[in-house]
Design a protein around this motif. Structure first.
Motif, short mmCIF file in Angstrom:
data_model
loop_
_atom_site.label_atom_id
_atom_site.label_comp_id
_atom_site.label_asym_id
_atom_site.label_seq_id
_atom_site.Cartn_x
_atom_site.Cartn_y
_atom_site.Cartn_z
N VAL A 13 0.80 -0.91 0.61
CA VAL A 13 -0.22 0.47 -0.26
C VAL A 13 0.76 1.48 0.40
CG1 VAL A 13 -1.68 1.28 1.64
CG2 VAL A 13 -1.51 -0.94 1.62
N THR A 14 0.48 2.17 -0.64
CA THR A 14 1.21 3.36 -1.02
C THR A 14 0.12 4.67 -0.72
OG1 THR A 14 1.26 3.87 -3.18
CG2 THR A 14 3.28 2.27 -2.05
N ALA A 15 0.85 5.43 -0.83
CA ALA A 15 0.21 6.81 -0.94
C ALA A 15 -1.35 6.95 -2.43
CB ALA A 15 0.77 8.32 -0.73
N SER A 16 -1.36 5.93 -3.71
CA SER A 16 -2.02 6.01 -4.72
C SER A 16 -1.88 4.66 -4.95
CB SER A 16 -0.99 6.75 -5.93
OG SER A 16 0.09 6.32 -5.61
N ASP A 17 -1.29 3.34 -4.44
CA ASP A 17 -1.82 2.64 -5.06
C ASP A 17 -2.09 1.15 -4.07
OD1 ASP A 17 -1.42 2.98 -8.28
OD2 ASP A 17 0.86 3.39 -6.89
N MET A 18 -2.19 0.02 -4.36
CA MET A 18 -2.57 -1.04 -3.33
C MET A 18 -2.27 -2.36 -4.76
SD MET A 18 -5.51 -1.24 -1.30
CE MET A 18 -5.84 -2.51 -0.41
N PHE A 19 -1.60 -3.20 -4.46
CA PHE A 19 -1.70 -3.92 -5.10
C PHE A 19 -0.77 -5.36 -4.50
CE2 PHE A 19 3.25 -3.11 -6.21
CZ PHE A 19 2.89 -2.11 -5.75
N THR A 20 -0.58 -6.55 -5.00
CA THR A 20 0.37 -7.64 -4.36
C THR A 20 1.35 -7.77 -5.16
OG1 THR A 20 -1.57 -8.33 -4.01
CG2 THR A 20 -0.65 -10.14 -3.79
N ALA A 21 2.72 -7.71 -4.92
CA ALA A 21 3.79 -8.71 -5.55
C ALA A 21 5.13 -8.20 -4.41
CB ALA A 21 4.20 -7.21 -6.09
N GLY A 359 -13.16 2.54 10.99
CA GLY A 359 -14.42 2.86 10.91
C GLY A 359 -15.34 2.91 9.88
N GLY A 360 -13.78 3.29 8.14
CA GLY A 360 -14.68 3.59 7.60
C GLY A 360 -14.88 4.78 6.97
N GLU A 361 -13.51 5.86 7.63
CA GLU A 361 -13.58 7.45 7.60
C GLU A 361 -12.29 7.73 6.15
OE1 GLU A 361 -15.91 9.87 8.90
OE2 GLU A 361 -16.76 8.59 10.30
N ILE A 362 -11.09 6.78 6.75
CA ILE A 362 -10.45 6.75 5.79
C ILE A 362 -10.12 5.38 4.52
CG2 ILE A 362 -9.56 9.07 6.23
CD1 ILE A 362 -7.50 7.13 8.24
N GLY A 363 -9.88 5.64 3.77
CA GLY A 363 -9.39 4.24 3.22
C GLY A 363 -7.56 3.79 3.56
N LEU A 364 -7.22 2.88 2.99
CA LEU A 364 -5.81 2.55 3.03
C LEU A 364 -4.38 3.42 2.65
CD1 LEU A 364 -5.86 -1.64 2.80
CD2 LEU A 364 -5.71 -0.61 4.53
N THR A 365 -5.29 4.12 1.20
CA THR A 365 -4.36 4.69 0.38
C THR A 365 -3.78 6.09 1.86
OG1 THR A 365 -5.82 5.17 -1.37
CG2 THR A 365 -3.72 3.89 -1.73
N ASP A 366 -5.28 6.22 1.91
CA ASP A 366 -5.27 7.48 2.77
C ASP A 366 -4.56 7.75 4.39
OD1 ASP A 366 -7.05 8.28 1.37
OD2 ASP A 366 -9.48 8.04 2.27
N PHE A 367 -4.58 6.79 4.56
CA PHE A 367 -3.76 6.57 5.70
C PHE A 367 -1.97 6.47 5.62
CE2 PHE A 367 -2.00 3.01 8.56
CZ PHE A 367 -2.00 3.24 9.46
N VAL A 368 -1.60 5.84 4.63
CA VAL A 368 -0.29 6.12 4.53
C VAL A 368 0.01 7.38 4.19
CG1 VAL A 368 1.74 5.14 2.39
CG2 VAL A 368 0.30 3.71 3.15
N ARG A 369 -0.90 8.27 3.09
CA ARG A 369 -0.48 9.80 2.28
C ARG A 369 -0.56 10.61 3.93
NH1 ARG A 369 -4.35 13.34 2.61
NH2 ARG A 369 -6.06 11.80 2.25
N LEU A 370 -1.76 10.15 4.90
CA LEU A 370 -1.44 10.88 6.12
C LEU A 370 -0.38 10.80 7.04
CD1 LEU A 370 -5.38 10.42 6.87
CD2 LEU A 370 -4.20 12.80 6.09
#
Ligand code: URP
Ligand code: ZN
Ligand code: ZN
Ligand code: ZN
Length: 461
Positions: A13-21, A359-370
């Motif tokens: 997970v980055t601030a812009s993407d999510m992928f398996t690698a 809690g459904g307030e932010i997504g995973l990429t938001d979490f990394v960005r913040l």
């Protein structure tokens, strides 16, 4: 090619993407993101999130106070709790106490940082604006690699007048340093504290009622206006409520170069915590104070739309019982004598993940960005820190999104004797943390020695 370490099959997970690698690490840095990579050591991350190590852009560690005391949470201790919570870099504060030269204090603090287990950058606090500080000190500190300056509009020993603030802004602009600001109206708060004490209000909750949000909003507006006048960037620290965030959104609309930060406690705790029995309420004294439940719940839209771009801990290394901690003036001291601030380095990511992502307030990429990418960018540490990309430092957190943990203070193994989140059940926890390619936490144990953290100079700011 065989990498030193391969993190296999995680959800990156980055601030812009999510992928398996897979991630292939050579030495201290990420070499390759690919598939079917081979390594001398392979860590299976199937079912785990792999995120950039957290960057805590605002933490008070081993900081000297105006009276000469030093926070009991020193670099070795605070950086251990940072790692245990998934944070691999911190930006902490060099003091500017009366009678001491600002450059000497920066250098002193840099020496203290040699005991850090995590990489660190430094904000320099500015509390005086004599010619030496402005003309020689600030340019020299920029040259020595400070990430930015912090000024206070409140606190007896620290606050600057508007004129002093402008002098700092001009000097910071000339040296290319961002200025971060603690926004609360000093004189009005003094007036409110005196009125509360005169009315016999000495309890911890009076801390909140004596510093209402309008005084934070006014100071924020004033700080942004002064930055507009100076034509320089500012960053508003620890925004506590939507009222203030809205003022920042308005300034951004008219083109003021302002960014903003909040902290997990403004998203998860409320002023009612200050009403806890006995001296317990003292644990929740921080400034700006905790606000109402409606304020707390109204913060999330500003995190989603980027008005508030960073979530830092504002970690404060005061103990509860210790001689320089919350009880330093005794357990029956009035609220105005209790040191301001709460510990939060270790709890920042788990508490935000649980409240925000689960809690459904932010997504995973938001979490990394913040929590990583935005602070790295703001303080000139990006792209070396704050993302997962070839060439970046291999600071990584392997996060189990399903793991349930009841927070207790002893999980963080530091010198601090309490957490404001004691007993809170959270889902999502760091299982393995890597710092510059080496395993720094595994099975709840810190494997990285003090002295292994490095001072990071901003690449740009
Ligand atoms: O209450 C707080 N936040 N204390 C720490 C110093 C500051 O204002 O950031
Ligand atoms: Zn120099
Ligand atoms: Zn502050
Ligand atoms: Zn602070």
């Amino acid at each position: 090619m065989t990498f030193d370490v391969v993190i296999r099959n995680g959800t990156i997970v980055t601030a812009s993407d999510m992928f398996t690698a897979d991630i292939g690490i050579t030495g201290e840095t990420i070499d390759t993101i690919g598939h079917d990579l081979t390594g001398h050591r392979v860590i299976d991350a199937t079912g785990l999130l792999v995120m950039p190590g957290g960057i805590d852009g605002h933490c008070h560690i081993e900081q000297e106070e105006a009276d000469g005391t030093v926070h009991e949470d020193d670099f070795a201790s605070a950086s251990a709790s940072a790692l245990l919570g998934g944070t691999t870099s911190v930006v902490c504060f060099a003091s500017h106490v009366p009678g001491r030269d600002i450059v000497a204090q920066f250098e002193d603090y840099l020496r203290r940082g040699q005991r850090s287990r995590v990489d660190f950058a430094i904000h320099q606090i500015v509390t005086r604006t004599d010619a030496d500080t402005i003309e020689k000190g600030i340019p020299e500190i920029a040259h020595r690699g400070a990430a930015g300056l912090k000024v206070f509009m409140t606190y007896d020993d620290f606050h600057l007048t508007d004129g002093q603030f402008l002098r700092v802004l001009d000097a910071a602009k000339a040296s290319g340093l961002v200025v971060s600001v603690h926004c609360e109206n000093y004189d009005a708060i003094r007036h409110m504290i005196e009125a509360h004490l005169a009315a016999g209000r000495t309890d911890a909750h009076a801390h909140a009622t004596s510093r209402p949000s309008c005084l934070e909003r006014e100071a924020t507006y004033r700080a942004m206006t002064l930055a507009e006048l100076a034509g320089h960037d500012i960053q508003i620290f620890h925004v506590s409520c939507p009222d203030v965030a809205e003022e920042i959104a308005r300034a951004r609309h008219r083109g003021v170069r302002v960014s903003a930060e909040t902290c997990p406690h403004y998203l998860t705790l409320t002023e009612s915590d200050l009403k806890r029995d006995g001296f317990e309420g003292a644990k929740y004294i921080c400034s700006p104070p905790l606000r109402t439940q409606a304020d707390r719940d109204g913060m999330w839209p500003y995190l989603r739309d980027g008005v508030i771009g960073i979530v830092s801990s504002d970690h404060c290394g005061y103990t509860f019982e210790g001689s320089s901690g919350k009880a330093r003036h005794g357990r029956d001291a009035d609220f105005s004598l209790i040191p301001n601030g709460m510990p939060g380095l270790g709890t920042r990511l788990p508490v935000l993940f649980d409240a925000g992502v689960n809690g459904g307030e932010i997504g995973l990429t938001d979490f990394v960005r913040l929590t990583a990418t935005a602070p790295a960018r703001r303080y000139g540490l990006y792209p070396r820190k704050g993302t997962i990309a070839p060439g970046s430092d291999a600071d990584l957190v392997l996060w189990d999104p399903a793991r349930q943990v009841t927070i207790t203070n002893d999980l963080f193994q530091g010198n601090i004797d309490y957490t404001p989140y004691e007993g809170r059940l959270v889902t999502g926890w760091p299982t393995i943390v890597l710092a510059r390619g080496k395993i720094a936490v595994e099975n709840g144990q810190v494997l990285r020695e003090p002295t292994m953290g490095r001072f990071i100079r901003p690449e740009c700011s």
